[in-house]
Design an enzyme around this catalytic site. Structure first.
Site, PDB file in Angstrom:
ATOM      1  N   ASP A  82       2.987  40.444 -10.272  1.00  0.00           N
ATOM      2  CA  ASP A  82       3.564  40.907  -9.004  1.00  0.00           C
ATOM      3  C   ASP A  82       3.277  42.405  -8.849  1.00  0.00           C
ATOM      4  O   ASP A  82       3.447  43.178  -9.801  1.00  0.00           O
ATOM      5  CB  ASP A  82       5.077  40.644  -9.063  1.00  0.00           C
ATOM      6  CG  ASP A  82       5.782  40.908  -7.755  1.00  0.00           C
ATOM      7  OD1 ASP A  82       5.140  40.776  -6.692  1.00  0.00           O
ATOM      8  OD2 ASP A  82       6.994  41.232  -7.791  1.00  0.00           O
ATOM      9  N   ASP A 104      -1.727  45.393  -5.266  1.00  0.00           N
ATOM     10  CA  ASP A 104      -0.986  46.007  -4.165  1.00  0.00           C
ATOM     11  C   ASP A 104      -1.600  47.355  -3.814  1.00  0.00           C
ATOM     12  O   ASP A 104      -1.281  48.377  -4.418  1.00  0.00           O
ATOM     13  CB  ASP A 104       0.490  46.159  -4.561  1.00  0.00           C
ATOM     14  CG  ASP A 104       1.318  46.732  -3.426  1.00  0.00           C
ATOM     15  OD1 ASP A 104       0.735  47.048  -2.361  1.00  0.00           O
ATOM     16  OD2 ASP A 104       2.538  46.885  -3.590  1.00  0.00           O
ATOM     17  N   HIS A 179      12.460  45.663  -0.460  1.00  0.00           N
ATOM     18  CA  HIS A 179      12.856  45.288  -1.818  1.00  0.00           C
ATOM     19  C   HIS A 179      14.246  45.836  -2.119  1.00  0.00           C
ATOM     20  O   HIS A 179      14.629  46.893  -1.630  1.00  0.00           O
ATOM     21  CB  HIS A 179      11.859  45.851  -2.828  1.00  0.00           C
ATOM     22  CG  HIS A 179      10.484  45.280  -2.663  1.00  0.00           C
ATOM     23  ND1 HIS A 179       9.437  46.010  -2.173  1.00  0.00           N
ATOM     24  CD2 HIS A 179      10.005  44.037  -2.911  1.00  0.00           C
ATOM     25  CE1 HIS A 179       8.349  45.237  -2.140  1.00  0.00           C
ATOM     26  NE2 HIS A 179       8.670  44.034  -2.573  1.00  0.00           N
ATOM     27  N   HIS A 207       7.855  39.208   0.850  1.00  0.00           N
ATOM     28  CA  HIS A 207       8.456  39.985  -0.239  1.00  0.00           C
ATOM     29  C   HIS A 207       9.862  40.408   0.171  1.00  0.00           C
ATOM     30  O   HIS A 207      10.211  40.383   1.347  1.00  0.00           O
ATOM     31  CB  HIS A 207       7.613  41.242  -0.507  1.00  0.00           C
ATOM     32  CG  HIS A 207       6.418  40.973  -1.371  1.00  0.00           C
ATOM     33  ND1 HIS A 207       6.267  41.513  -2.614  1.00  0.00           N
ATOM     34  CD2 HIS A 207       5.328  40.193  -1.168  1.00  0.00           C
ATOM     35  CE1 HIS A 207       5.125  41.088  -3.154  1.00  0.00           C
ATOM     36  NE2 HIS A 207       4.535  40.294  -2.284  1.00  0.00           N
ATOM     37  N   ALA A 209      12.975  39.204  -0.499  1.00  0.00           N
ATOM     38  CA  ALA A 209      13.845  38.170   0.095  1.00  0.00           C
ATOM     39  C   ALA A 209      15.303  38.253  -0.357  1.00  0.00           C
ATOM     40  O   ALA A 209      16.172  37.640   0.269  1.00  0.00           O
ATOM     41  CB  ALA A 209      13.285  36.783  -0.192  1.00  0.00           C
ATOM     42  N   THR A 232      15.688  40.966  -7.088  1.00  0.00           N
ATOM     43  CA  THR A 232      16.969  41.651  -7.263  1.00  0.00           C
ATOM     44  C   THR A 232      18.129  40.676  -7.476  1.00  0.00           C
ATOM     45  O   THR A 232      18.973  40.879  -8.362  1.00  0.00           O
ATOM     46  CB  THR A 232      17.260  42.548  -6.031  1.00  0.00           C
ATOM     47  OG1 THR A 232      16.151  43.430  -5.870  1.00  0.00           O
ATOM     48  CG2 THR A 232      18.522  43.366  -6.214  1.00  0.00           C
TER      49      THR A 232
HETATM   50  P1  13P Z   1      13.736  41.528  -3.899  1.00  0.00           P
HETATM   51  O1  13P Z   1      14.028  42.331  -5.131  1.00  0.00           O
HETATM   52  O2  13P Z   1      14.248  42.149  -2.669  1.00  0.00           O
HETATM   53  O3  13P Z   1      14.170  40.106  -4.071  1.00  0.00           O
HETATM   54  O4  13P Z   1      12.145  41.514  -3.722  1.00  0.00           O
HETATM   55  C1  13P Z   1      11.394  40.748  -4.591  1.00  0.00           C
HETATM   56  C2  13P Z   1       9.945  40.945  -4.381  1.00  0.00           C
HETATM   57  O5  13P Z   1       9.462  41.013  -3.276  1.00  0.00           O
HETATM   58  C3  13P Z   1       9.102  40.992  -5.573  1.00  0.00           C
HETATM   59  O6  13P Z   1       7.792  41.300  -5.261  1.00  0.00           O
END
Ligand code: 13P
Length: 283
Positions: A82, A104, A179, A207, A209, A232
């Protein structure tokens, strides 16, 4: 079963109008939680690690963990890098055996993002490993990088040109998510998503979510999202489980005992999100 790549997984999701959940894992209990949830729901699943997670234990550690989990399970499992932050890290993940890679380049200008993404796509092509790219800026703090206020939404025409020039297998789009957790309710630009979908044929990725209402995620899936990323809220679930055990029994010393509660909380969360993504029984 052995690892699969995200190529067919996301293509099937696109054809079937659902999304695959992609969950960031940090330790063995989180891996166990995600695999148990996905198996119980007979759903394909993606586990992913960010550069800072990889820095903590090493790509090989996470690969070994997720591979063991995948081989015991009877559902398709992919391991994804990721927010790959450099060409070098992307190549390390490729050599280690990750079956999906994100590069990215969204912090670069458009042309530099194209050059970086295309270089990773070209290097991954001979091994058949798909590459996720990002265009536009998802806000908030992801890993060690600050995405800022996220006002750089993805432009549909640029997205079309970007995918054509880079050959990326999937595209993360900036449509108002960030995020981390949100201060208020996030406003997603769903219309923008539909406009991107009209001109870009590869699977689209959402991303940030965590904290987005389930209904907004479902609407985004209806409009073309095929992969939904959660990080998160998994961390929160795991930590809440452990805090709760240590509060009721501060003398506990067996990591398996409190780890199991953290795992249970993560599993419950992941099951909810798999259901919301519509990928139950798509395994
Ligand atoms: P969150 O931490 O907001 O769930 O985002 C996760 C994410 O997009 C990881 O690439």
């Amino acid at each position: 079963m052995p690892f699969v790549t995200t190529k067919k997984m996301l293509q099937d999701a696109q054809d079937g109008h659902y999304a695959v959940g992609a969950f960031n894992v940090e330790n063995m209990e989180m891996v166990m939680a995600v695999i148990e949830a996905a198996e119980e729901m007979n759903a394909p699943v993606i586990m992913q690690t960010t550069p800072s997670t990889v820095k903590y234990a090493g790509l090989d550690y996470y690969l070994a963990n997720v591979k063991a989990a995948a081989e015991r399970a009877d559902i398709p499992v992919a391991l994804h890098l990721d927010h790959g932050s450099s060409y070098g890290l992307a190549m390390q993940a490729l050599r280690t055996g990750y079956t999906s890679i994100m590069i990215d380049g969204s912090h670069e200008g458009f042309e530099d993002n194209v050059v970086l993404t295309k270089a990773v796509v070209d290097a991954c092509r001979p091994s058949g490993i798909p590459v996720e790219a990002e265009l536009g800026k998802v806000g908030g703090k992801e890993d060690d990088l600050d995405g800022g206020d996220g006002d750089g939404y993805t432009d549909p025409n640029q997205a079309k040109e970007f995918v054509e020039r880079t050959g990326a297998s999937s595209l993360a789009v900036a449509i108002g998510t960030a995020h981390g957790l949100y201060k208020g309710e996030p406003k997603l630009e769903q219309e923008r998503l539909s406009n991107i979908r009209q001109v870009v044929s590869v699977p689209l990725v959402l991303h940030g979510a965590s904290g987005v209402p389930d209904e907004a995620v479902r609407e985004a899936i209806r409009r073309g999202i095929c992969k939904v990323n959660y990080a998160t809220e998994l961390r929160i679930a795991y930590s809440n489980g452990i805090k709760e055990v240590l509060k009721t029994d501060p003398d506990i010393i067996d990591p398996k005992k409190y780890g199991a509660i953290g795992k249970k909380y993560v599993k419950t969360f992941v099951m909810e999100k798999i259901r919301n993504c519509g990928c139950v029984n798509k395994g």
